[in-house]
Design an enzyme around this catalytic site. Structure first.
Site, mmCIF file in Angstrom:
data_model
loop_
_atom_site.group_PDB
_atom_site.id
_atom_site.type_symbol
_atom_site.label_atom_id
_atom_site.label_comp_id
_atom_site.label_asym_id
_atom_site.label_seq_id
_atom_site.Cartn_x
_atom_site.Cartn_y
_atom_site.Cartn_z
ATOM 1 N N HIS A 24 0.875 -1.177 0.000
ATOM 2 C CA HIS A 24 0.000 0.000 0.000
ATOM 3 C C HIS A 24 0.912 1.226 0.000
ATOM 4 C CE1 HIS A 24 -2.835 2.910 1.836
ATOM 5 N NE2 HIS A 24 -3.799 2.111 1.410
ATOM 6 N N CYS A 77 -4.705 2.517 -3.745
ATOM 7 C CA CYS A 77 -3.458 2.994 -3.096
ATOM 8 C C CYS A 77 -2.316 1.999 -3.261
ATOM 9 C CB CYS A 77 -3.658 3.303 -1.617
ATOM 10 S SG CYS A 77 -4.838 4.602 -1.333
ATOM 11 N N LYS A 104 -10.654 -0.966 10.231
ATOM 12 C CA LYS A 104 -10.752 -2.118 9.334
ATOM 13 C C LYS A 104 -11.087 -3.390 10.102
ATOM 14 C CE LYS A 104 -7.485 -0.161 6.033
ATOM 15 N NZ LYS A 104 -8.254 0.192 4.840
ATOM 16 N N GLN A 149 -4.922 -5.302 6.744
ATOM 17 C CA GLN A 149 -5.956 -6.187 6.186
ATOM 18 C C GLN A 149 -6.003 -7.544 6.879
ATOM 19 O OE1 GLN A 149 -8.224 -5.249 4.118
ATOM 20 N NE2 GLN A 149 -7.342 -3.266 3.596
HETATM 21 N N1 PMP Z 1 -1.957 -0.927 4.437
HETATM 22 C C1 PMP Z 1 -2.939 -1.604 3.839
HETATM 23 C C2 PMP Z 1 -2.659 -2.982 3.318
HETATM 24 C C3 PMP Z 1 -4.208 -1.045 3.727
HETATM 25 O O1 PMP Z 1 -5.183 -1.725 3.132
HETATM 26 C C4 PMP Z 1 -4.438 0.251 4.235
HETATM 27 C C5 PMP Z 1 -5.793 0.922 4.099
HETATM 28 N N2 PMP Z 1 -6.386 0.756 2.860
HETATM 29 C C6 PMP Z 1 -3.388 0.909 4.871
HETATM 30 C C7 PMP Z 1 -2.167 0.291 4.957
HETATM 31 C C8 PMP Z 1 -3.564 2.268 5.458
HETATM 32 O O2 PMP Z 1 -4.461 2.208 6.514
HETATM 33 P P1 PMP Z 1 -5.011 3.553 7.177
HETATM 34 O O3 PMP Z 1 -5.500 4.385 6.047
HETATM 35 O O4 PMP Z 1 -6.091 3.081 8.084
HETATM 36 O O5 PMP Z 1 -3.864 4.180 7.902
#
Ligand code: PMP
Length: 418
Positions: free
Chosen positions: A135, A376, A238, A215
């Site tokens: 990500h 992302c 999440k 995740q």
């Molecule tokens: N890592 C992964 C694998 C994610 O799916 C996400 C959120 N989509 C994030 C990091 C970032 O999480 P957050 O926006 O809650 O900080």
């Protein structure tokens, strides 16, 4: 207060209809149709117990923590610290001092990168290894360090199924490798990475490892001691908890050596203009008034998750994945991206001749929420020669009937474009 298994009472029988009744939003309509919420990798919905915990806190217990001697401040402090203990038990950390409350996974990773940099853990030319399926929140913090410190970013490649090529990982390691940071479960592909093996390999060379668990925590039982990782970051929203709260787990001996991330109230022991001494961990890393209700709400989400047997959650979600994969694969022109052997319930797909944005917009008119775009993970999406996918991601409250509706709506979409 020590949190024990008995704190959570009896394990609930896994009954999806009963679970759905715990989530008020699932009974609402969207565009005149019952909501079909399949965007759980973006954020999960919240059960009554979490919503009511938040509301109860503001109605009865609201006060600032750790500094007041008055009744409410003590109650709020106790609730917040109790939540930290629940997190500690949930991921099986050795001590509650290893649990730092942060804003989410993103802040957890930035904290580690920034603090290690401040500690001069990295010199120019040192290497950080990430993977091709990260990500952006596990890419950009390291790129910022690259710009600031001249570190080199190395990337573990993936195969066409969307699995990390583990043999290539070890080949990337050199005497200059100072850190490894990889995702536990891919938000775009659902791939569950062999993180224990990654930790074992890195530790052979004394390299610390951070795992991005954003995740993972709502779907897999996490045991940081068993994984052996040095850091583990995840987000409350999440895993059925509130937004704006997350956790960075770090091994105490590492956190103790690391300088603070931000300066301010709460993180100090004594301050003068000449010299400041810092508080013990985890408080050293929690500058300012924290997200008190967020922490307490996350504690309630953990109680909720722990009222089930994780094996049951996993078994059920795998059933959804298998069912959804079969149903969607049978749709002409639809191609699933990400076919790892070890996969969580996430299905990314593209359809010939229909842009993912059109898919998302049209099926929304049927009350179906999925995510479209690069999720992302732009470098990952480009690896598959794409700019976007549509992604359905499941949680334990989803039903096969909802996957049927998704498939019907996709077929309707394809017909519109023919
Ligand atoms: N890592 C992964 C694998 C994610 O799916 C996400 C959120 N989509 C994030 C990091 C970032 O999480 P957050 O926006 O809650 O900080």
């Amino acid at each position: 207060m020590e949190v024990t298994e008995s704190t959570y009472g009896k394990t609930r029988i896994f009954d999806v209809e009963k679970i759905r009744n715990d989530f008020p939003i699932l009974s609402r309509e969207v565009n005149g149709k019952p909501l079909v919420y399949l965007d759980n990798a973006a954020t999960t919905q919240k059960p009554y117990s979490v919503i009511e915990t938040i509301s109860h806190y503001y109605k009865f217990n609201n006060a600032n923590i750790h500094r007041g001697l008055h009744f409410l401040s003590e109650v709020a402090t106790e609730e917040y610290e109790k939540a930290r203990l629940k997190v500690k038990e949930f991921i099986n950390a050795l001590s509650a001092s290893e649990i730092i409350f942060v804003r989410g996974t993103t802040e957890g990773i930035n904290l580690v990168a920034e603090s290690l940099s401040r500690k001069n853990h990295f010199e120019e030319g040192d290497e950080v290894i990430i993977s091709h399926m990260e990500h952006h929140s596990n890419i950009i913090p390291w790129q910022l360090l690259r710009d600031e410190k001249g570190i080199v970013l190395k990337v573990i490649p993936i195969n066409d199924k969307g699995e990390l090529i583990l043999e290539e990982f070890e080949k990337l390691i050199t005497p200059k490798t100072k850190f490894v940071s990889v995702v536990h479960v891919s938000n775009t592909l659902g791939t569950v990475n062999p993180v224990k093996e990654i930790v074992d390999i890195a530790h052979k060379y004394d390299i610390p490892v951070l795992l991005d668990g954003a995740q993972a925590t709502a779907h897999l039982k996490i045991d940081v001691q068993d994984l052996g990782c040095d850091f583990y970051a995840f987000s409350g929203h999440k895993m059925f908890g509130p937004t704006g709260i997350g956790v960075l787990y770090g091994k105490a001996e590492l956190l103790e050596e690391m300088p603070p991330y931000q300066g301010g109230g709460e993180m100090i022991r004594e301050v003068s203009f000449e010299k400041t001494t810092y508080n013990d961990i985890p408080h050293k890393f929690e500058a300012g008034t924290p997200n008190i209700v967020g922490g307490i709400g996350l504690g309630a989400a953990i109680d909720y998750l722990r009222s089930f047997n994780f094996t049951e959650i996993h078994r059920y979600e795998q059933e959804l994945l298998k069912y959804g994969t079969k149903l969607l694969s049978d749709i002409e022109g639809l191609k699933i991206i990400g076919k790892a052997e070890n996969k969580n319930a996430v299905i990314s797909f593209v359809i010939d001749g229909v842009h993912p944005y059109d898919i998302g917009t049209i099926i929304d008119t049927d009350g179906i929420a999925i995510r479209t775009g690069h999720h992302c993970t732009q470098p990952l999406i480009e690896r598959f020669g794409l700019t976007a996918t549509a992604r359905a991601s499941f949680a334990m409250y989803n039903k096969k009937e909802e996957i049927d509706k998704l498939a019907e709506s996709l077929i309707r979409t394809i017909k519109m474009f023919k």
